[in-house]
Design an enzyme around this catalytic site. Structure first.
Site, PDB file in Angstrom:
ATOM      1  N   ASP A  34     -26.638  43.024  57.941  1.00 59.31           N
ATOM      2  CA  ASP A  34     -27.944  42.849  57.313  1.00 59.31           C
ATOM      3  C   ASP A  34     -28.956  43.875  57.807  1.00 59.31           C
ATOM      4  OD1 ASP A  34     -30.491  40.218  57.495  1.00 59.31           O
ATOM      5  OD2 ASP A  34     -30.227  41.916  56.123  1.00 59.31           O
ATOM      6  N   ASP A 210     -32.319  46.795  52.051  1.00 60.78           N
ATOM      7  CA  ASP A 210     -31.899  45.555  52.701  1.00 60.78           C
ATOM      8  C   ASP A 210     -30.546  45.064  52.193  1.00 60.78           C
ATOM      9  OD1 ASP A 210     -33.341  42.178  52.936  1.00 60.78           O
ATOM     10  OD2 ASP A 210     -31.613  43.137  53.886  1.00 60.78           O
TER      11      ASP A 210
HETATM   12  O1  LIG Z   1     -34.270  38.133  55.125  1.00 58.23           O
HETATM   13  C1  LIG Z   1     -34.268  39.264  54.706  1.00 58.23           C
HETATM   14  N1  LIG Z   1     -33.131  40.007  54.595  1.00 58.23           N
HETATM   15  N2  LIG Z   1     -31.919  39.519  55.079  1.00 58.23           N
HETATM   16  C2  LIG Z   1     -31.384  38.351  54.654  1.00 58.23           C
HETATM   17  N3  LIG Z   1     -31.800  37.648  53.633  1.00 58.23           N
HETATM   18  C3  LIG Z   1     -30.991  36.443  53.472  1.00 58.23           C
HETATM   19  C4  LIG Z   1     -30.016  36.400  54.619  1.00 58.23           C
HETATM   20  C5  LIG Z   1     -30.188  37.710  55.319  1.00 58.23           C
HETATM   21  C6  LIG Z   1     -35.517  39.938  54.284  1.00 58.23           C
HETATM   22  C7  LIG Z   1     -36.013  40.984  55.026  1.00 58.23           C
HETATM   23  C8  LIG Z   1     -37.229  41.573  54.658  1.00 58.23           C
HETATM   24  C9  LIG Z   1     -37.883  41.096  53.551  1.00 58.23           C
HETATM   25 BR1  LIG Z   1     -39.543  41.901  53.058  1.00 58.23          BR
HETATM   26  C10 LIG Z   1     -37.384  40.050  52.793  1.00 58.23           C
HETATM   27  C11 LIG Z   1     -36.179  39.477  53.167  1.00 58.23           C
END
Ligand SMILES: O=C(NNC1=NCCC1)c1ccc(Br)cc1
Length: 325
Positions: A34, A210
């Protein structure tokens, strides 16, 4: 040093899982890499049985190299509302043949329901910047940060694919994995993410790369304009997003990166990727892979965009490279 590991898509490219070896003897767990977070956490023997639903768990007590990080705890919540928390061990972690000897392995004592329901994932391996690692009182480094000084080049690459195995490489760029040239753009890591600016239809869009987010989230104006080309497409409040007839043929979606003097490079997301998934069992109505970022505050180039490109996460020069493939 270098490493190379397969990234396998799960549930229609909702997430991508990679086998990771932890401890001695090795315990192999499938983890979600991630680039939107910075904690390496795993289902463990410390996770309540009621919250474990078939996942492979890490057992620190059977690893001769595991050391409890005394007094350390962690607690994280993700953009999709999921969360987890727990305690911390230091142990040996190997990804695709690349080993870090004293990696913080965060064992879950609690996971939220969406993690419990996801039987194929044993946790996450964060690849964002260590400045947003949640371990307290002493913040810990990501696997990539720990490995970086030993890598042949201070970078990793993501080559995710639609409905097929892709790959994360650490320490080198595989020239056979992309076509044309790689266009680079500076990274703004002030919020701990791989932040960058792309251009969409002549409009600058600042977002993050991401791998942990499934879809693409962009400014409303761009999203509305995209779906105006699709007959029957509309914003549906019950689905909290744009939906359209599943038989629609979707336009491709392109963005430019590194559009300085050299003109930069264009990434084209095939329209078929934007036709993400049916909203229900009838398969009549489908949910779009491109949605509005208005409830987030920043744009997100998630898996739908990343799987259309070969992406270089350059930690040495703090830049992102994008190439077609
Ligand atoms: O949580 C975030 N990325 N990772 C994951 N999502 C779901 C499981 C893992 C995320 C990071 C930055 C922003 Br702005 C929005 C969302």
């Amino acid at each position: 040093d270098s490493g190379s590991v397969t990234a396998s898509p799960r549930q229609q490219d909702t997430e991508y899982l990679c086998p990771v070896q932890i401890g001695s003897p090795a315990q192999t767990l499938p983890l979600d890499f991630d680039t939107g977070s910075s904690d390496l956490w795993v289902f463990s023997t410390d996770t309540p049985r009621s919250e474990v639903n078939g996942q492979t768990v890490y057992d620190a007590s059977s690893s001769s190299s595991a050391k409890r990080l005394s007094g350390a705890t962690w607690k994280i919540s993700y953009g999709d509302g999921s969360s987890s928390s727990g305690i911390v061990y230091l142990d040996t972690v190997t990804v695709g043949g690349l080993t870090v000897s004293r990696q913080a392995v965060e064992a879950a004592k609690q996971v939220s329901s969406s993690f419990s329901r996801d039987t194929s994932s044993s946790g996450l391996l964060g690849l964002a910047f260590s400045s947003i690692n949640t371990v307290s009182p002493n913040q810990q480094k990501t696997f990539f940060d720990n490995a970086m000084p030993h890598l042949d080049a201070p970078l990793f690459t993501a080559d995710l694919k639609h409905n097929a195995d892709g790959r994360y490489n650490f320490g080198y760029i595989d020239k056979s994995a992309y076509t044309g040239s790689i266009s680079y753009t500076p990274v703004d890591n002030s919020q701990g993410f791989w932040g960058f600016t792309a251009t969409v239809d002549g409009t600058d869009v600042t977002g993050i790369a991401d791998t942990g987010t499934t879809l693409i989230y962009l400014p409303d104006s761009i999203v509305t304009s995209y779906y105006s080309q699709v007959s029957g497409a509309r914003y549906d409040s019950s689905n909290a997003g744009y939906i359209f007839p599943c038989g629609s043929s979707m336009p491709d979606f392109s963005f430019n990166v590194g559009g300085g003097g050299g003109g930069g490079g264009t990434v084209t997301v095939p329209g078929s990727y934007v036709n993400f998934a049916p909203t229900d069992q009838t398969g009549q109505t489908c949910f779009g892979g491109l949605q509005s970022d208005s409830s987030i505050g920043i744009s997100i180039f998630g898996d739908i965009a990343l799987k259309a490109a070969f992406v270089v996460f350059d930690g040495g020069n703090k830049q992102l490279g994008w190439a077609a493939k």
